[in-house]
Design an enzyme around this catalytic site. Structure first.
Site, short mmCIF file in Angstrom:
data_model
loop_
_atom_site.label_atom_id
_atom_site.label_comp_id
_atom_site.label_asym_id
_atom_site.label_seq_id
_atom_site.Cartn_x
_atom_site.Cartn_y
_atom_site.Cartn_z
N ASP A 136 -19.52 -6.54 -11.98
CA ASP A 136 -20.91 -7.02 -11.86
C ASP A 136 -21.13 -8.38 -12.51
O ASP A 136 -22.22 -8.68 -13.02
CB ASP A 136 -21.89 -5.99 -12.46
CG ASP A 136 -21.78 -4.65 -11.80
OD1 ASP A 136 -21.48 -4.61 -10.59
OD2 ASP A 136 -21.97 -3.62 -12.48
N LYS A 151 -19.87 -11.76 -8.72
CA LYS A 151 -18.83 -12.18 -7.75
C LYS A 151 -19.43 -12.43 -6.37
O LYS A 151 -19.07 -13.37 -5.68
CB LYS A 151 -17.72 -11.12 -7.67
CG LYS A 151 -16.99 -10.90 -8.99
CD LYS A 151 -15.96 -9.79 -8.89
CE LYS A 151 -16.55 -8.42 -8.67
NZ LYS A 151 -17.32 -7.87 -9.80
N ALA A 157 -17.90 -0.78 -5.27
CA ALA A 157 -18.36 -2.16 -5.48
C ALA A 157 -19.78 -2.34 -4.94
O ALA A 157 -20.16 -1.70 -3.96
CB ALA A 157 -17.42 -3.13 -4.78
N HIS A 213 -21.81 -5.91 -4.32
CA HIS A 213 -21.83 -7.36 -4.47
C HIS A 213 -23.13 -7.90 -3.87
O HIS A 213 -23.35 -7.81 -2.67
CB HIS A 213 -20.60 -7.99 -3.78
CG HIS A 213 -19.30 -7.57 -4.40
ND1 HIS A 213 -18.08 -7.97 -3.96
CD2 HIS A 213 -19.06 -6.78 -5.49
CE1 HIS A 213 -17.13 -7.45 -4.73
NE2 HIS A 213 -17.70 -6.72 -5.66
N ASP A 219 -29.26 -18.16 -17.28
CA ASP A 219 -30.73 -18.14 -17.34
C ASP A 219 -31.27 -16.86 -17.98
O ASP A 219 -32.40 -16.85 -18.49
CB ASP A 219 -31.32 -18.31 -15.93
CG ASP A 219 -30.79 -17.23 -14.98
OD1 ASP A 219 -29.57 -17.24 -14.71
OD2 ASP A 219 -31.58 -16.39 -14.54
N GLY A 229 -29.23 -18.70 -11.41
CA GLY A 229 -30.19 -17.87 -10.70
C GLY A 229 -29.51 -17.16 -9.55
O GLY A 229 -28.34 -17.41 -9.24
P1 GDP Z 1 -20.84 -8.41 -8.52
O1 GDP Z 1 -20.54 -6.96 -8.42
O2 GDP Z 1 -19.91 -9.12 -9.42
O3 GDP Z 1 -20.95 -9.08 -7.17
O4 GDP Z 1 -22.27 -8.52 -9.21
P2 GDP Z 1 -23.59 -7.66 -8.82
O5 GDP Z 1 -24.12 -8.16 -7.54
O6 GDP Z 1 -23.31 -6.22 -8.94
O7 GDP Z 1 -24.51 -8.02 -10.06
C1 GDP Z 1 -24.87 -9.32 -10.34
C2 GDP Z 1 -26.39 -9.40 -10.33
O8 GDP Z 1 -26.78 -10.61 -10.93
C3 GDP Z 1 -26.98 -9.43 -8.94
O9 GDP Z 1 -28.24 -8.81 -8.99
C4 GDP Z 1 -27.13 -10.90 -8.64
O10 GDP Z 1 -28.17 -11.18 -7.72
C5 GDP Z 1 -27.49 -11.42 -10.00
N1 GDP Z 1 -27.05 -12.80 -10.30
C6 GDP Z 1 -25.92 -13.44 -9.95
N2 GDP Z 1 -25.88 -14.67 -10.51
C7 GDP Z 1 -27.02 -14.80 -11.22
C8 GDP Z 1 -27.55 -15.82 -12.08
O11 GDP Z 1 -26.95 -16.86 -12.29
N3 GDP Z 1 -28.75 -15.57 -12.67
C9 GDP Z 1 -29.43 -14.41 -12.47
N4 GDP Z 1 -30.59 -14.27 -13.10
N5 GDP Z 1 -28.97 -13.43 -11.70
C10 GDP Z 1 -27.77 -13.61 -11.10
P1 IMO Z 2 -18.31 -4.48 -8.63
O1 IMO Z 2 -17.32 -4.88 -7.57
C1 IMO Z 2 -19.15 -2.26 -12.26
C2 IMO Z 2 -17.02 1.52 -12.80
C3 IMO Z 2 -17.81 2.81 -12.74
C4 IMO Z 2 -17.01 3.64 -13.73
C5 IMO Z 2 -15.57 3.21 -13.45
C6 IMO Z 2 -14.82 4.12 -12.50
O2 IMO Z 2 -19.70 -4.36 -8.14
O3 IMO Z 2 -18.18 -5.33 -9.83
P2 IMO Z 2 -14.97 4.50 -9.88
O4 IMO Z 2 -16.10 4.99 -9.02
O5 IMO Z 2 -14.47 3.15 -9.50
O6 IMO Z 2 -13.85 5.49 -10.00
O7 IMO Z 2 -15.61 4.38 -11.37
O8 IMO Z 2 -15.67 1.92 -12.88
N1 IMO Z 2 -17.17 0.65 -11.61
C7 IMO Z 2 -17.85 -0.50 -11.62
N2 IMO Z 2 -18.60 -1.08 -12.58
N3 IMO Z 2 -18.97 -2.88 -11.09
C8 IMO Z 2 -18.20 -2.34 -10.13
O9 IMO Z 2 -17.87 -2.97 -8.98
C9 IMO Z 2 -17.63 -1.06 -10.35
N4 IMO Z 2 -16.86 -0.24 -9.63
C10 IMO Z 2 -16.56 0.80 -10.42
O10 IMO Z 2 -19.13 2.63 -13.16
O11 IMO Z 2 -17.31 3.26 -15.05
MG MG Z 3 -21.53 -5.15 -8.61
#
Ligand code: GDP
Ligand code: IMO
Ligand code: MG
Length: 439
Positions: A13, A16, A39, A41, A332, A414
């Site tokens: 999270d 990416k 995941a 994203h 931010d 952002g």
């Molecule tokens: P990922 O799994 O690595 O793709 O990340 P996620 O999408 O699960 O979580 C990242 C969260 O942060 C999402 O809600 C994005 O919209 C948000 N996000 C990403 N970059 C930024 C940033 O620079 N600032 C803020 N405020 N939010 C961001």
């Molecule tokens: P993205 O791609 C954050 C965590 C789960 C749990 C552990 C094992 O969005 O970054 P699983 O279901 O994979 O066997 O769970 O891994 N987990 C993540 N945490 N971001 C993710 O993916 C995750 N995918 C699995 O919360 O702790």
């Molecule tokens: Mg994520």
């Protein structure tokens, strides 16, 4: 122009999805190599929030080829649901998405067994997403898994489903759960077989051929380094290899096809599920980060645990992956804080540790040593130029750069694509054609 790998450097999270979306326009192919719909994203497209799970985030860009590699595990039900959701946003999915015939399928028994075993573990549970990811990889390793390619031969598919269900029912009965009906599962997967056929390809051959022809690839890692089954905080990890080594096995490409690696790093730390987290914040500041950063799981909606930036953990992650270039996200989110901390060392039994320990029984006991920074208390959201950042923000970013010994080339300010600072054009231009970015 070379191929670039995007890897999360913390517990997932990191943002990416946003970074992949930002860079997609500079590449021809976007490929996932591990994980599944655990995941989430997030990408903002014309102000609308879209969350990708199994499908590469590049799908939102017309004209790009998206590949789901052999290292991914796929739940067909979730996959088709994701396609329906994407169609609602007007995303075209046709000849632009290929799934490896070698990817493994998630079946209903994987989900049921995972939920049952997680429940039975009580406070020792992993806190998984309960999407059947772990059990599907278990079957892959046990050589009893069913692969996407098996959907193309109904006799084989039926035989494998019946054999597996017979075995899995023994476990379910042991835990007082109702046994599954193999015929019902086969009928369901027979439908998926027809629907999925057009996507199923020999993606290894296609990808290698396209690379030979000069097409460029953006490899999209899911999860993060500290969730890696080998290098993460085992057993509180996922069941695949998000780290850079995983890309070769998960797509069938050689290491020399990975020309650059960009680590995605959040300006603080979060973690979902159980497991050690040395810099976790339990007071009001943690709440502020959660609220300002909207730190709720993109897949399960669970509140994410929040903590300070951990330079010890990130430095370890950079070493494992070979990362020298960073996209720093969510700066931010720190805008309101009076004081910000960075963990620069771990103390364990009175000694400063020289390396990052992955053992939970050590990590649970380490004392993080913090360096304190004055908060900038100014709005950085949406800033697109490094020089326009408050001086204290620059101090914080420069300190991270120094501590982790890597260049921060991109700073995200952002959720939107345009909320981005390209800090070091010179370094980034070695592996991204910057002229092609739609900022
Ligand atoms: P990922 O799994 O690595 O793709 O990340 P996620 O999408 O699960 O979580 C990242 C969260 O942060 C999402 O809600 C994005 O919209 C948000 N996000 C990403 N970059 C930024 C940033 O620079 N600032 C803020 N405020 N939010 C961001
Ligand atoms: P993205 O791609 C954050 C965590 C789960 C749990 C552990 C094992 O969005 O970054 P699983 O279901 O994979 O066997 O769970 O891994 N987990 C993540 N945490 N971001 C993710 O993916 C995750 N995918 C699995 O919360 O702790
Ligand atoms: Mg994520």
């Amino acid at each position: 122009m070379p191929n670039l790998l995007i890897v999360g450097t913390q517990w997932g999270d990191e943002g990416k999805g946003k970074i992949v979306d930002l860079l997609t326009s500079a590449f021809d192919i976007i490929a996932r190599y591990q994980g599944g719909h655990n995941a989430g994203h997030t990408v903002f497209l014309k102000g609308k929030k879209i969350v990708l799970h199994t499908i590469p985030s590049g799908i939102l860009h017309p004209g790009k080829l998206c590949i789901i590699g052999n290292g991914v595990v796929i739940d067909p039900k979730a996959f088709f649901h994701e396609i329906e959701e994407l169609k609602k946003f007007g995303v075209n999915i046709d000849n632009n998405l290929f799934i490896s015939k070698g990817a493994h399928l998630i079946l209903p028994y994987h989900v049921l067994i995972e939920k049952t075993l997680e429940e039975s573990k009580g406070d020792k549970k992993i806190g998984t997403t309960c999407r059947g990811i772990g059990p599907a990889y278990e079957d892959k390793a046990a050589r009893t898994g069913i692969r996407v390619g098996d959907l193309l031969n109904l006799d084989i598919l039926k035989e494998k489903i019946f054999r597996n269900v017979e075995e899995k029912n023994k476990i379910l009965i042991l835990y007082n759960k109702s046994p599954l009906n193999p015929e019902e599962i086969f009928e369901e997967y027979k439908i998926y077989s027809q629907k999925m056929e057009k996507y199923i390809k020999d993606t290894t051959w296609i990808l290698n051929k396209k690379i030979e022809e000069g097409k460029t690839v953006l490899f999209e890692g899911a999860q993060g380094t500290l969730l890696d089954i080998d290098h993460g905080t085992y057993p509180y990890v996922t069941s695949s290899n998000p780290t850079s080594g995983g890309v070769c096995c998960g797509l069938g490409i050689s290491p020399d096809k990975v020309n650059g690696i960009l680590g995605v790093t959040k300006a603080y730390t979060t973690r979902v599920g159980m497991g050690p987290f040395p810099t976790e914040i339990f007071d009001q500041t943690g709440e502020i980060l959660r609220r300002n950063g909207n730190e709720f799981g993109a897949t399960t909606g669970r509140p994410r645990r929040c903590g300070w930036f951990d330079a010890v953990a990130v430095k370890y992650a950079l070493k494992i992956n070979g990362i020298k270039s960073i996209a720093l996200t969510k700066i931010d989110v720190l805008d309101d804080l009076d004081e910000i901390k960075i963990c620069v060392n771990y103390k364990y039994k009175g000694e400063i540790l020289k390396t990052f320990p992955t053992e939970d029984w050590i990590l649970n006991e380490v004392e993080p040593i913090y360096k304190k920074f004055k908060g900038w208390k100014e709005k950085t959201k949406g800033i697109t130029d490094f020089n326009s950042l408050p001086l204290l923000t620059k101090t914080y970013i420069n300190a991270i750069e120094e501590l982790i010994e890597a260049e921060i080339n991109i700073i995200s300010t952002g959720v939107e694509r345009k909320n981005t600072i390209i800090k070091s054009k010179k370094t980034l231009s070695k592996f991204v054609n910057l002229e092609k970015l739609n900022l």
